[in-house]
Scaffold this active site. Structure first.
Site, PDB file in Angstrom:
ATOM      1  N   GLY A   7       0.813  -1.207   0.000  1.00 37.47           N
ATOM      2  CA  GLY A   7       0.000   0.000   0.000  1.00 37.47           C
ATOM      3  C   GLY A   7       0.851   1.264   0.000  1.00 37.47           C
ATOM      4  N   GLY A  12       2.914   3.288   5.875  1.00 42.62           N
ATOM      5  CA  GLY A  12       3.761   2.494   4.976  1.00 42.62           C
ATOM      6  C   GLY A  12       4.764   3.384   4.254  1.00 42.62           C
ATOM      7  N   ALA A 122       1.846  10.584  10.745  1.00 42.19           N
ATOM      8  CA  ALA A 122       2.087  10.731   9.304  1.00 42.19           C
ATOM      9  C   ALA A 122       0.736  10.975   8.645  1.00 42.19           C
ATOM     10  CB  ALA A 122       2.738   9.484   8.742  1.00 42.19           C
ATOM     11  N   LYS A 181      -3.975   0.768  22.689  1.00 45.55           N
ATOM     12  CA  LYS A 181      -4.220   1.600  21.498  1.00 45.55           C
ATOM     13  C   LYS A 181      -5.697   1.471  21.100  1.00 45.55           C
ATOM     14  CE  LYS A 181      -3.026   4.171  17.919  1.00 45.55           C
ATOM     15  NZ  LYS A 181      -3.541   3.830  16.692  1.00 45.55           N
ATOM     16  N   ASN A 185      -8.566   4.387  20.414  1.00 40.29           N
ATOM     17  CA  ASN A 185      -9.306   4.472  19.148  1.00 40.29           C
ATOM     18  C   ASN A 185     -10.806   4.267  19.363  1.00 40.29           C
ATOM     19  OD1 ASN A 185      -6.548   2.906  17.517  1.00 40.29           O
ATOM     20  ND2 ASN A 185      -7.198   4.999  17.227  1.00 40.29           N
ATOM     21  N   ASN A 199     -10.111  15.972  16.878  1.00 44.65           N
ATOM     22  CA  ASN A 199      -9.916  15.227  18.138  1.00 44.65           C
ATOM     23  C   ASN A 199     -10.029  16.118  19.377  1.00 44.65           C
ATOM     24  OD1 ASN A 199      -9.388  13.198  16.359  1.00 44.65           O
ATOM     25  ND2 ASN A 199      -7.215  12.967  16.845  1.00 44.65           N
TER      26      ASN A 199
HETATM   27  O1  KPL Z   1      -4.988   6.545  15.792  1.00 41.11           O
HETATM   28  C1  KPL Z   1      -5.702   7.524  15.679  1.00 41.11           C
HETATM   29  C2  KPL Z   1      -6.566   7.566  14.478  1.00 41.11           C
HETATM   30  O2  KPL Z   1      -6.990   8.626  14.071  1.00 41.11           O
HETATM   31  O3  KPL Z   1      -6.795   6.490  13.913  1.00 41.11           O
HETATM   32  C3  KPL Z   1      -5.760   8.554  16.764  1.00 41.11           C
HETATM   33  C4  KPL Z   1      -4.840   8.144  17.886  1.00 41.11           C
HETATM   34  C5  KPL Z   1      -7.147   8.668  17.295  1.00 41.11           C
HETATM   35  C6  KPL Z   1      -5.269   9.897  16.329  1.00 41.11           C
HETATM   36  O4  KPL Z   1      -6.156  10.586  15.542  1.00 41.11           O
END
Ligand code: KPL
Length: 298
Positions: A7, A12, A122, A181, A185, A199
């Site tokens: 990808g 990546g 990124a 994590k 999310n 956010n």
């Molecule tokens: O991992 C993220 C995402 O947007 O998928 C966070 C940590 C919420 C940062 O925006």
């Protein structure tokens, strides 16, 4: 070790840029014809990546297959690559949410598989431009928790990734990092997508009780899954990440805006599934799955 990156997504491409900078051999693959991506690093240096290849190539034990795709893209990607990898080719999955491990166990049962999660920032600005916005730790470990010292293959994968991403931490058991994590999310992604907000807006007080309730449910499911978790600590991590990424729009927000499939099933959907197995009620997570699913089916 040659890095084979699937990808042309932000993470990546950031890994490929790290490889290019450190003269580590790498290839980029894209299923549809795609132009070479240019990555702008934190020093504003432009790194033009190799042109993506559209067909898999035969890989051996001196290759690593890196899969920084969305959870729902992993099954078809691994099926496509299954005839091209040898049983010694290591495979690294990096995605939001859970479920990739089960897919890899099914499709590549004999390969060394690693699971990773990164806090590196990124952003993909356009089809072929990615900007690295922040350094952050990448956590990695084997699909099955390890005992004993690292194997040669684990050392090689770790060392290649350290060249590309710098701050990479090996975990004998990666699952607590993946769950933590996931718990972040599970709050930020659906709430920002449903409310069409960046956010940081989650910190304005209006969402406090919803954040508490989601974290309480997630902490209960984590504990039942053998992962130590405290709801208050989860809330405070969610708030820290929302503050640190205040101006950003979450990946789920962006998926909804661009009418792409979201990762809701791999995030809150996974919590609901595990809760069902353990007999735990998670009405807030279940509602988020319903709401985000209906948002994208409109
Ligand atoms: O991992 C993220 C995402 O947007 O998928 C966070 C940590 C919420 C940062 O925006």
């Amino acid at each position: 070790m040659t890095l084979n990156i699937l990808g042309t997504g932000a993470i990546g491409s950031a890994i490929a840029a790290g490889a290019a900078k450190h003269n580590i051999p790498y290839r980029v693959f894209s299923r549809s014809p795609a132009a070479a991506v240019t990555v702008i690093d934190q020093q504003d240096q432009q790194i033009m990546l190799n042109t993506p290849l559209s067909q898999p190539v035969k890989l051996d034990s001196s290759d690593v297959l890196i899969v920084p795709l969305k959870a729902h893209q992993i099954a078809s990607a691994l099926q496509q690559w299954q005839p091209f990898v040898c049983v010694h080719t290591p495979v690294v999955l990096m995605h939001n949410g859970m479920g990739g491990a089960e897919t890899a166990r099914h499709t590549l049962p004999d390969n060394p598989v690693f699971l990773a999660t990164t806090r590196m920032g990124a952003l993909k600005h356009s089809e072929n431009h990615v900007r690295i916005t922040g350094r952050g730790t990448t956590d990695i470990g084997s699909i099955s928790p390890d005992i004993g010292p690292l194997t040669a293959i684990q050392e090689q994968v770790l060392s290649s990734l350290r060249h590309c991403l710098q701050d990479v931490v090996w975990h004998a058991d990666i699952y607590p990092s993946l769950w933590h994590k996931l718990s972040i999310n599970a709050v930020i992604n659906p709430l920002t997508a449903l409310n069409d907000i960046p956010n940081g807006t989650l910190l304005n007080g209006r969402f406090d009780s919803q954040i508490d309730e989601i974290c309480h449910e997630t902490a209960a499911v984590m504990r039942a899954s053998g992962i130590p978790a405290d709801a208050k600590a989860l809330v405070s991590r969610v708030r820290d990440v929302a503050a640190a990424t205040a101006a950003n729009y979450s990946s789920m927000h962006q998926d909804v805006v661009h009418h792409r499939q979201t990762e809701i099933d791999a995030i809150n959907g996974y919590i609901v599934l595990q809760a069902k197995k353990k007999g735990i009620a998670v009405p807030h997570n279940a509602l988020l799955v319903e709401q985000v699913t209906s948002l994208t089916q409109r």
